[in-house]
Design an enzyme around this catalytic site. Structure first.
Site, PDB file in Angstrom:
ATOM      1  N   GLY A 198       2.740   4.223  13.296  1.00 40.45           N
ATOM      2  CA  GLY A 198       3.578   3.083  13.636  1.00 40.45           C
ATOM      3  C   GLY A 198       3.103   2.359  14.881  1.00 40.45           C
ATOM      4  O   GLY A 198       3.140   1.119  14.951  1.00 40.45           O
ATOM      5  N   LYS A 204       0.860  -1.180   0.000  1.00 40.38           N
ATOM      6  CA  LYS A 204       0.000   0.000   0.000  1.00 40.38           C
ATOM      7  C   LYS A 204       0.901   1.236   0.000  1.00 40.38           C
ATOM      8  O   LYS A 204       1.492   1.588   1.012  1.00 40.38           O
ATOM      9  CB  LYS A 204      -0.894   0.040   1.241  1.00 40.38           C
ATOM     10  CG  LYS A 204      -1.816   1.269   1.295  1.00 40.38           C
ATOM     11  CD  LYS A 204      -1.898   1.831   2.680  1.00 40.38           C
ATOM     12  CE  LYS A 204      -2.371   3.248   2.761  1.00 40.38           C
ATOM     13  NZ  LYS A 204      -1.775   4.216   1.866  1.00 40.38           N
ATOM     14  N   GLN A 211       2.873   7.987  15.150  1.00 42.00           N
ATOM     15  CA  GLN A 211       1.487   7.738  15.543  1.00 42.00           C
ATOM     16  C   GLN A 211       0.926   6.519  14.824  1.00 42.00           C
ATOM     17  O   GLN A 211       0.331   5.628  15.443  1.00 42.00           O
ATOM     18  CB  GLN A 211       0.641   8.970  15.243  1.00 42.00           C
ATOM     19  CG  GLN A 211      -0.834   8.832  15.656  1.00 42.00           C
ATOM     20  CD  GLN A 211      -1.641  10.079  15.340  1.00 42.00           C
ATOM     21  OE1 GLN A 211      -1.156  11.011  14.702  1.00 42.00           O
ATOM     22  NE2 GLN A 211      -2.879  10.100  15.786  1.00 42.00           N
ATOM     23  N   GLN A 232       1.278  18.990   4.821  1.00 43.22           N
ATOM     24  CA  GLN A 232       2.664  19.087   5.249  1.00 43.22           C
ATOM     25  C   GLN A 232       3.118  20.537   5.280  1.00 43.22           C
ATOM     26  O   GLN A 232       3.854  20.949   6.181  1.00 43.22           O
ATOM     27  CB  GLN A 232       3.558  18.267   4.335  1.00 43.22           C
ATOM     28  CG  GLN A 232       4.980  18.093   4.852  1.00 43.22           C
ATOM     29  CD  GLN A 232       5.019  17.473   6.238  1.00 43.22           C
ATOM     30  OE1 GLN A 232       4.282  16.527   6.531  1.00 43.22           O
ATOM     31  NE2 GLN A 232       5.857  18.016   7.103  1.00 43.22           N
ATOM     32  N   GLU A 266       9.881   1.765  10.819  1.00 48.43           N
ATOM     33  CA  GLU A 266      10.856   2.844  10.678  1.00 48.43           C
ATOM     34  C   GLU A 266      10.080   4.151  10.691  1.00 48.43           C
ATOM     35  O   GLU A 266       9.193   4.352   9.855  1.00 48.43           O
ATOM     36  CB  GLU A 266      11.668   2.695   9.389  1.00 48.43           C
ATOM     37  CG  GLU A 266      12.609   1.510   9.404  1.00 48.43           C
ATOM     38  CD  GLU A 266      13.627   1.541  10.531  1.00 48.43           C
ATOM     39  OE1 GLU A 266      13.934   2.645  11.045  1.00 48.43           O
ATOM     40  OE2 GLU A 266      14.102   0.459  10.929  1.00 48.43           O
ATOM     41  N   GLU A 273       9.555  16.293  15.278  1.00 44.21           N
ATOM     42  CA  GLU A 273       9.887  16.205  13.858  1.00 44.21           C
ATOM     43  C   GLU A 273       9.015  17.153  13.056  1.00 44.21           C
ATOM     44  O   GLU A 273       7.790  17.121  13.147  1.00 44.21           O
ATOM     45  CB  GLU A 273       9.701  14.776  13.351  1.00 44.21           C
ATOM     46  CG  GLU A 273      10.165  14.595  11.916  1.00 44.21           C
ATOM     47  CD  GLU A 273      10.096  13.161  11.442  1.00 44.21           C
ATOM     48  OE1 GLU A 273      11.059  12.694  10.819  1.00 44.21           O
ATOM     49  OE2 GLU A 273       9.073  12.500  11.709  1.00 44.21           O
ATOM     50  N   SER A 299       4.858   7.757  10.106  1.00 46.69           N
ATOM     51  CA  SER A 299       4.808   8.531  11.340  1.00 46.69           C
ATOM     52  C   SER A 299       4.800   7.635  12.570  1.00 46.69           C
ATOM     53  O   SER A 299       4.394   6.470  12.515  1.00 46.69           O
ATOM     54  CB  SER A 299       3.553   9.407  11.359  1.00 46.69           C
ATOM     55  OG  SER A 299       2.388   8.608  11.539  1.00 46.69           O
ATOM     56  N   CYS A 332      13.488  11.346   6.609  1.00 48.35           N
ATOM     57  CA  CYS A 332      13.524  10.961   8.029  1.00 48.35           C
ATOM     58  C   CYS A 332      14.919  11.145   8.612  1.00 48.35           C
ATOM     59  O   CYS A 332      15.084  11.288   9.827  1.00 48.35           O
ATOM     60  CB  CYS A 332      13.038   9.531   8.218  1.00 48.35           C
ATOM     61  SG  CYS A 332      13.915   8.311   7.229  1.00 48.35           S
TER      62      CYS A 332
END
Length: 488
Positions: free
Chosen positions: A238, A180, A236, A336, A255, A390, A234, A289
């Site tokens: 993850g 996905k 959240q 973003q 990651e 971040e 992200s 990242c």
């Protein structure tokens, strides 16, 4: 005929066929440098589409697993060659869909090709070891076996490299995959899958389903027939991946974010350190990242470094990534952009000093895109939001320190631990940094951003679930060890 009617609609790839989603709905993928330009329409898929893709992957996994590693590698080699022949097309799609400059997009696509070739070669490497048995007449050895069906959830910032660095090892070690991609870069992902289709991968080995994370991603996380989930995104999301995988006993790999420091020691080469800070923090609009976010500078060199950094940053050109001499493109999407702008406001509100940028550019040609000026703050304290959270944008936070020990203390004073760098000519400083820094990727006299495809990649603390991607380390996630004891 309207502009929208001339734009191509891209479908899901399930069981070797291009299929419309069960919802019969699509959404436009637009160019962040010009939001009126539609790159393509992509499927808004349902749980039913995920189930169909997983079923196709299940049906294909036995025959795919039975192929030799060399045979599986041949498919990867073919895909790499086809992708190489389409490099400019794929890179242009990436630039139009995600916003990074065309040279950066070409470099990323070339990296994807190299990853395919690297893992194609892995098909000829050993998968186990012979271990001495206590019985002198017995043979004991280990072998690695695939997980089965693997779900891959990938982000928009590296829409070629990250999907490939997950797919290639998953496939070479005998798994079948359902991927996905991020909605914002789904057209680019389709271009990659087209190369794999042309390479002749058996039906069901590679499947792609586009759509919302809350629907497609969530179903993948909880699907009982997906044996492993590899996620980049992200923190959240993850956590949701981990919770869902743990609940049903599936293997997972995360990651996530970074708040990456670069330390500039008093003895550093100022020009080299400035270039590394700009490249690490502002290329790709800071949307990596591993991007440099915190710039921790010893006071003896601080003013000279700051002046040079500001001067060089002023020379950077913003614009459409398809135009020549553009260094920095737009944020990838409106959300973003708004996140970056909100952090700039937080920085000002918390008392940091804005020394450059901080606004939308005034150039009339940039008004229809999600552009923001490269931004530099100074007088930043370690407890400020712009030093802790971040941002994923072109925002640098300058922090002045008196000693390397203080620099290390502040560098570690975040919840993340992905990458970190130091610029120094002092070998003692370098090795103290290597020893003390809490980061999975550690660099001396080099920028924080970027990874080597043949080396393990991953972070510490909240940046990762602890596993590593790329290189030979990838087999640790995508396989399980089977210990075999044979006695005649």
């Amino acid at each position: 005929m309207t502009v929208q009617e001339t734009v191509k609609t891209y479908k899901n790839f399930i069981g070797g066929k291009w299929l419309s989603s069960s919802t019969e709905k699509v959404k436009p993928s637009t160019n962040p440098a010009n939001k009126d330009e539609i790159v393509g329409y992509v499927q808004i898929s349902s749980e039913e589409d995920v189930d169909q893709a997983v079923e196709a992957a299940k049906l294909a996994k036995k025959s795919w697993r039975k192929l030799t590693g060399a045979a599986r590698g041949n498919y990867l080699y073919k895909a790499a060659n086809i992708m190489e022949s389409r490099l400019d097309e794929i890179a242009e799609t990436m630039t139009r869909e995600m916003g990074k400059t065309f040279p950066e997009a070409k470099g990323e696509t070339a990296r994807g090709i190299a990853i395919l070739r690297y893992y194609a070669g892995e098909g000829m490497r050993k998968t186990g070891d012979v271990i001495p048995a206590t019985d002198s007449k017995a043979l004991m050895y280990t072998d690695r076996v695939p997980l089965g069906v693997v779900g891959l959830i990938t982000p928009w910032n590296f829409p070629v490299a990250i999907p490939i660095w997950k797919m290639a090892p998953a496939l070479i070690y005998g798994n079948t995959v359902v991927i996905k991609p991020a909605e914002d870069t789904a057209v680019t992902a389709v271009k990659v899958i087209e190369c794999m289709e042309e390479a002749g991968f058996p039906a069901g080995v590679v499947n792609l389903v586009t759509g919302r994370g809350s629907v497609v991603g969530n179903r993948m996380i909880h699907h009982p027939d997906i044996n492993g989930i590899s996620f980049t995104g992200s923190n959240q999301t993850g956590k949701l991946v981990a919770e869902g995988a743990i609940a049903r006993g599936a293997k997972y790999q995360l990651e996530m974010g970074g708040k990456n420091p670069i330390i500039i020691a008093d003895d550093a080469d100022v020009d080299a350190a400035v270039e590394a800070t700009i490249s690490g923090g502002l290329s790709s609009t800071g949307q990596k990242c591993t991007a440099t976010s915190r710039v921790i500078v010893q006071e003896g060199i601080y003013e000279r470094f700051k002046e040079r950094l500001i001067a060089r940053t002023k020379e950077l050109t913003l614009g459409d990534g398809m135009k020549e001499n553009v260094y920095m493109g737009p944020s990838a999407n409106e959300g973003q952009l708004n996140t970056v702008l909100s952090y700039i406001e937080k920085g000002k509100a918390e008392g940091a000093t804005l020394v450059l940028g901080g606004n939308r550019p005034k150039d009339p040609e940039l008004q229809n895109g999600y552009f923001v000026e490269p931004t530099i703050f100074e007088n930043v304290k370690s407890d400020m939001a712009i030093a802790q959270e971040e941002i994923f944008g072109p925002v640098l936070a300058l922090i002045k320190v008196d000693t390397i020990q203080k620099a290390l203390e502040l560098a570690n004073d975040v919840s993340f631990g992905l990458s970190a760098s130091i610029f120094t000519k002092n070998i003692e400083n370098a090795f103290e940094f290597i020893d003390e820094i809490d980061a999975g990727l550690v660099r001396v006299n080099f920028e924080t951003a970027g990874v080597e495809l043949q080396a393990p990649f991953g972070g510490m603390k909240d940046s990762s679930s602890g596993s590593r991607e790329q290189g030979e380390a990838a087999k640790e996630f995508f396989t399980s060890i089977k210990t075999v004891f044979v006695k005649p």
